[in-house]
Design an enzyme around this catalytic site. Structure first.
Site, PDB file in Angstrom:
ATOM      1  N   LEU A  34      41.048 -27.896  20.215  1.00  0.00           N
ATOM      2  CA  LEU A  34      40.247 -27.414  19.090  1.00  0.00           C
ATOM      3  C   LEU A  34      39.508 -26.119  19.395  1.00  0.00           C
ATOM      4  O   LEU A  34      39.142 -25.852  20.536  1.00  0.00           O
ATOM      5  CB  LEU A  34      39.249 -28.506  18.679  1.00  0.00           C
ATOM      6  CG  LEU A  34      39.871 -29.848  18.297  1.00  0.00           C
ATOM      7  CD1 LEU A  34      38.779 -30.825  17.847  1.00  0.00           C
ATOM      8  CD2 LEU A  34      40.926 -29.717  17.214  1.00  0.00           C
ATOM      9  N   HIS A  38      39.030 -25.025  13.742  1.00  0.00           N
ATOM     10  CA  HIS A  38      38.988 -26.468  13.478  1.00  0.00           C
ATOM     11  C   HIS A  38      37.549 -26.916  13.203  1.00  0.00           C
ATOM     12  O   HIS A  38      37.292 -27.713  12.301  1.00  0.00           O
ATOM     13  CB  HIS A  38      39.498 -27.251  14.689  1.00  0.00           C
ATOM     14  CG  HIS A  38      40.914 -26.995  15.070  1.00  0.00           C
ATOM     15  ND1 HIS A  38      41.263 -26.331  16.231  1.00  0.00           N
ATOM     16  CD2 HIS A  38      42.079 -27.324  14.459  1.00  0.00           C
ATOM     17  CE1 HIS A  38      42.577 -26.268  16.316  1.00  0.00           C
ATOM     18  NE2 HIS A  38      43.110 -26.849  15.259  1.00  0.00           N
ATOM     19  N   GLU A 150      43.486 -22.194   5.686  1.00  0.00           N
ATOM     20  CA  GLU A 150      44.424 -21.232   5.090  1.00  0.00           C
ATOM     21  C   GLU A 150      45.232 -20.499   6.153  1.00  0.00           C
ATOM     22  O   GLU A 150      46.173 -19.787   5.846  1.00  0.00           O
ATOM     23  CB  GLU A 150      43.655 -20.218   4.225  1.00  0.00           C
ATOM     24  CG  GLU A 150      43.136 -20.835   2.939  1.00  0.00           C
ATOM     25  CD  GLU A 150      42.449 -19.826   2.039  1.00  0.00           C
ATOM     26  OE1 GLU A 150      42.208 -18.681   2.478  1.00  0.00           O
ATOM     27  OE2 GLU A 150      42.134 -20.202   0.888  1.00  0.00           O
ATOM     28  N   LYS A 151      44.867 -20.672   7.411  1.00  0.00           N
ATOM     29  CA  LYS A 151      45.679 -20.140   8.514  1.00  0.00           C
ATOM     30  C   LYS A 151      47.133 -20.579   8.322  1.00  0.00           C
ATOM     31  O   LYS A 151      48.067 -19.820   8.557  1.00  0.00           O
ATOM     32  CB  LYS A 151      45.112 -20.665   9.834  1.00  0.00           C
ATOM     33  CG  LYS A 151      46.040 -20.587  11.015  1.00  0.00           C
ATOM     34  CD  LYS A 151      45.966 -19.231  11.631  1.00  0.00           C
ATOM     35  CE  LYS A 151      47.021 -18.998  12.685  1.00  0.00           C
ATOM     36  NZ  LYS A 151      47.523 -20.144  13.376  1.00  0.00           N
ATOM     37  N   VAL A 178      39.405 -18.525  10.277  1.00  0.00           N
ATOM     38  CA  VAL A 178      38.391 -18.060  11.231  1.00  0.00           C
ATOM     39  C   VAL A 178      39.095 -17.159  12.252  1.00  0.00           C
ATOM     40  O   VAL A 178      40.155 -17.523  12.790  1.00  0.00           O
ATOM     41  CB  VAL A 178      37.693 -19.243  11.930  1.00  0.00           C
ATOM     42  CG1 VAL A 178      36.704 -18.751  12.978  1.00  0.00           C
ATOM     43  CG2 VAL A 178      36.989 -20.119  10.894  1.00  0.00           C
TER      44      VAL A 178
END
Ligand code: AMP
Length: 283
Positions: A34, A38, A150-151, A178
């Site tokens: 992570l 995440h 949305e990655k 991010v």
């Protein structure tokens, strides 16, 4: 560590059942290793619901035979710390793949046309594996809502469609990408990059920025934006898997683009495959 850790599907179902008695339950499915991307999903989930279930499972059915399943990075201790820090209530870490795919397993969820282009074309069977595991996690948890980044924009679209098509009754919530300060989207797979490769990994962001600048300057031909992006990726020595402008809902090829049209990128740096995407009209 106070975050509860659950190892079996049976106990996961029970814990979710119990959590739902006191209010909404939010689900955050992950493959672990992570990072702050995440954690942003877990934080958003904790804002939305009093109970947040995170799952950490490197799902074998979404990997192709030549892909990185066996070397996918793992750090369970670090992951549990990050889950707790971000506000998870409990974490399901199946003790083995048989917890999810017991002997005799033979039923899969087959997605439709949204799963055909882009990563669907380049990674045959990938979204079938994703849909199957997400449907199973939805069924086990019966969560009220589930958070995705949305990655993996196509994945989010495919999961939204599946959830509606199969009446799964989970609210699917997408969250923004991010990024590192130099624009690289956070990804567990960034851990594969050598120091040298890491420098060139910003090419995806540069490609996105170049397309955005061109769109802002009046370029509305999809092919021209794609060519610009390909050039940026090639300049840094990346091997292009795809660079395509598509509409954000049906993921159809866009000949004339508008501000919501998205540039989808996938490229290899050495053996590592990186993806990114963004709306061309974003500032
Ligand atoms: P993964 O562990 O790679 O399967 O990702 C689990 C979830 O985290 C998926 O919904 C991803 O889209 C999301 N995610 C991965 N990287 C990012 C990022 N950089 N920003 C936001 N969400 C992310």
């Amino acid at each position: 560590m106070s975050v509860g850790v659950i190892a079996t599907a049976h106990d996961f179902r029970r814990a979710c059942q119990e959590a739902r008695r006191d209010g909404e339950l939010a689900l955050v499915p992950t493959m672990g290793y992570l990072h702050a991307g995440h954690q942003s999903l877990i934080q958003a989930a904790a804002q939305r619901a009093p109970a947040v279930a995170v799952t950490i499972f490197v799902n074998p059915t979404q990997f192709g035979p030549a892909e990185d399943l066996s070397r996918y990075p793992r750090d369970i201790e670090g992951d549990l710390r990050k889950c707790e820090e971000a506000g998870a209530t409990f974490v399901f870490v199946p003790r083995g793949p048989e917890e999810i795919y017991p002997a005799g397993f033979q039923t899969y969820v087959e997605p439709g046309p949204l799963a055909m282009p882009l990563c669907g074309e380049k990674r045959p069977g990938h979204f079938r594996g994703v849909c199957t595991v997400v449907a199973k996690l939805f069924a086990l948890s019966r969560a009220d809502c589930a958070f995705f980044g949305e990655k993996d924009y196509q994945q989010l679209a495919v999961i939204r469609r599946m959830t509606a098509d199969l009446n799964l009754g989970v609210e699917v919530i997408g969250r923004p990408i991010v990024r590192e300060s130099d624009g690289l989207a956070l990804s567990s797979r960034n851990a594969y990059l050598s120091r040298e490769e890491r420098l060139h990994a910003t090419a995806l962001w540069k490609a996105l920025e170049a397309a955005r600048a061109a769109f802002k300057a009046g370029e509305t031909r999809g092919a021209a934006l794609e060519e610009l992006a390909r050039q940026k990726l090639a300049d840094d020595g990346l091997r292009i898997d795809y660079a395509e402008v598509r509409d954000p809902v049906e993921l159809q090829r866009a000949s004339r683009v508008d501000a919501q049209s998205r540039l989808f990128l996938a490229a290899f740096l050495g053996k590592t495959r990186l993806i990114d995407n963004g709306a061309v009209g974003e500032a």
